[in-house]
Design an enzyme around this catalytic site. Structure first.
Site, PDB file in Angstrom:
ATOM      1  N   GLU A 107     -10.164   0.832   3.119  1.00  0.00           N
ATOM      2  CA  GLU A 107      -9.467  -0.360   2.643  1.00  0.00           C
ATOM      3  C   GLU A 107     -10.301  -1.025   1.555  1.00  0.00           C
ATOM      4  O   GLU A 107     -11.488  -1.322   1.763  1.00  0.00           O
ATOM      5  CB  GLU A 107      -9.266  -1.361   3.781  1.00  0.00           C
ATOM      6  CG  GLU A 107      -8.252  -0.965   4.818  1.00  0.00           C
ATOM      7  CD  GLU A 107      -7.985  -2.092   5.807  1.00  0.00           C
ATOM      8  OE1 GLU A 107      -6.844  -2.194   6.275  1.00  0.00           O
ATOM      9  OE2 GLU A 107      -8.911  -2.873   6.117  1.00  0.00           O
ATOM     10  N   CYS A 108      -9.708  -1.299   0.410  1.00  0.00           N
ATOM     11  CA  CYS A 108     -10.340  -2.050  -0.679  1.00  0.00           C
ATOM     12  C   CYS A 108     -11.703  -1.458  -1.031  1.00  0.00           C
ATOM     13  O   CYS A 108     -11.772  -0.393  -1.628  1.00  0.00           O
ATOM     14  CB  CYS A 108     -10.430  -3.527  -0.321  1.00  0.00           C
ATOM     15  SG  CYS A 108     -10.688  -4.606  -1.752  1.00  0.00           S
TER      16      CYS A 108
END
Length: 436
Positions: free
Chosen positions: A327-328
């Site tokens: 994520e990210c």
């Protein structure tokens, strides 16, 4: 029976977090059990809440979560004496289009739970106008009740007197006024507050904030303004499918942005979580069946991540046979390369072709609704995932198969689709909930 209160303000940067931490610690010092929550998509403040109260804090979000999920999460405050929900941005600030149960505004949570709002007002550069702002917020939306005001950063006794008189004339209670006190300011970073675990003196800082606030705020009056609250049993829980039975979770200063409620939901569903540190050159647990890399600050440690051969080779070997999701910041590390703010390009793990750069900062911020076009750990094709994106990196290349079609809160399609290659997947948004 717990007493519930929402801490909010007209805008960001007024002092909501500091006041929340100070009140929580001051009441805890009096022997009360205090439970905190964070309204909106913030993965940093809950760790500060936990440091102040000794109890885990989670996010509640009206754009991404339905009422049943929010009731389930807030139910953890049943055994507390005081429950505080810290708002985000200004009291009524949310997105233009309604989400699952609201627009993401703090006011949604206040109305939903029936808790009054304690406003933090910074009257710097004004006097009577501060009362007009408070009165406007009080009257803006039926169903949202104002408990009163705490003034922050007042310039002098005369300044305080002018503002107090105007608020009293408007029928708004003033519970206290805080003079400027730089020693209790929390340090900032480019994504907001520095994380609680990065501050060795966090306990002393919160103690000082509690002492300072107790000296200038009528704690008994604030507590008396809170609403007696009888939590209603939630019709359902989180309805979250863990990404695997045994989850290897990257966890250190570069990988720490994951919503606490997600980890709790995974464990509640029977998953086991083992952590490892890429910064310490550790590989994921070989006995795990899925690896998850959260967001964080990999751009501040890009050189070290690039040099940690055991981590990189171990992750690649893991991804040969089992799913890996980022994520990210975790997504960036799964990519081919990351260019830092100084323009230096660092090779990442290469599980995906993504290349990102911080050389020219550009903020990407907002809610995201993703319709999966390919599976990712815990979610099948067609799943609709709600999350939030907040980063300053720029996509240089995103050559792999898109993972999903992603819309912002207005319904506009955005370029940050996420990627899939083999068993590796990644998204720029942080997952909050799945549409039921």
């Amino acid at each position: 029976m717990p007493a519930g209160l929402v801490i909010s303000a007209p805008a960001s940067g007024v002092g909501k977090t500091t006041l929340t931490l100070a009140l929580a610690r001051a009441w805890r010092n009096r022997g009360l059990n205090v439970q905190c929550f964070k309204s909106g998509p913030d993965y940093i403040d809950p760790a500060f809440h936990a440091a102040a109260t000794g109890r885990a804090s989670v996010n509640v979000d009206s754009w991404a979560m339905d009422r049943g999920t929010i009731a389930h999460l807030v139910g953890r405050g049943t055994d507390a004496d005081v429950v505080l929900a810290e708002g985000s941005m200004g009291l009524f600030d949310g997105v233009a289009a309604r989400g699952v149960s609201g627009t993401g505004a703090t006011a949604d949570i206040a109305e939903m739970l029936g808790w009054p709002v304690l406003l933090v007002i910074d009257p710097s550069g004004q006097a009577q106008t501060a009362a007009a702002i408070a009165a406007g917020l009080r009257d803006y939306r039926a169903g949202v009740r104002l408990a009163g005001v705490v003034l922050n950063r007042v310039a002098s006794p005369r300044h305080e007197d002018l503002v107090r008189r105007a608020l009293n004339d408007a029928g708004i209670a003033v519970f206290g006024a805080l003079p400027r006190h730089a020693e209790i300011s929390l340090p900032k970073r480019h994504l907001g507050l520095v994380q609680a675990e990065e501050q060795a003196e966090i306990g002393k800082l919160i103690d000082e904030a509690a002492r300072f606030v107790a000296e200038h705020v009528d704690l008994d009056a604030v507590l008396g303004s809170a609403a007696s609250w009888s939590p209603q049993p939630a019709a359902n829980g989180m309805n979250v499918t863990p990404p695997g039975q045994r989850i290897a979770l990257a966890r250190d200063a570069a990988f720490s942005f994951i919503y606490p409620h997600m980890l709790e939901a995974w464990r509640a569903a029977g998953a086991e979580i083992s952590t490892f540190s890429p910064l310490a050159d550790e590989a994921p647990d070989a006995s795990a069946d899925v690896c998850w890399l959260p967001g964080g600050y990999p751009e501040l440690h890009a050189g070290k991540i690039a040099a940690n051969a055991r981590f990189r080779s171990g992750l690649r070997a893991f991804a040969d046979t089992r799913p890996v999701h980022g994520e990210c910041g975790g997504y960036m590390v799964l990519g081919a390369a990351l260019t830092d703010a100084d323009g230096i390009r660092h090779e990442m793990t290469g599980l995906l072709g993504l290349e990102t750069s911080f050389a020219k900062r550009r903020m990407h911020l907002g809610y995201r609704l993703a319709a999966l076009g390919a599976p990712m750990p815990g979610h099948q094709v067609g799943a609709r995932l709600r999350g939030h994106e907040f980063h300053y990196s720029t996509i240089v290349a995103q050559p792999d198969t898109p993972l999903s079609v992603v819309h912002d809160a207005t319904g506009a399609v955005i370029a940050e689709t996420g990627s899939r290659r083999g068993l590796a997947t990644g998204t720029f948004f942080h997952l909050i909930a799945e549409d039921r």
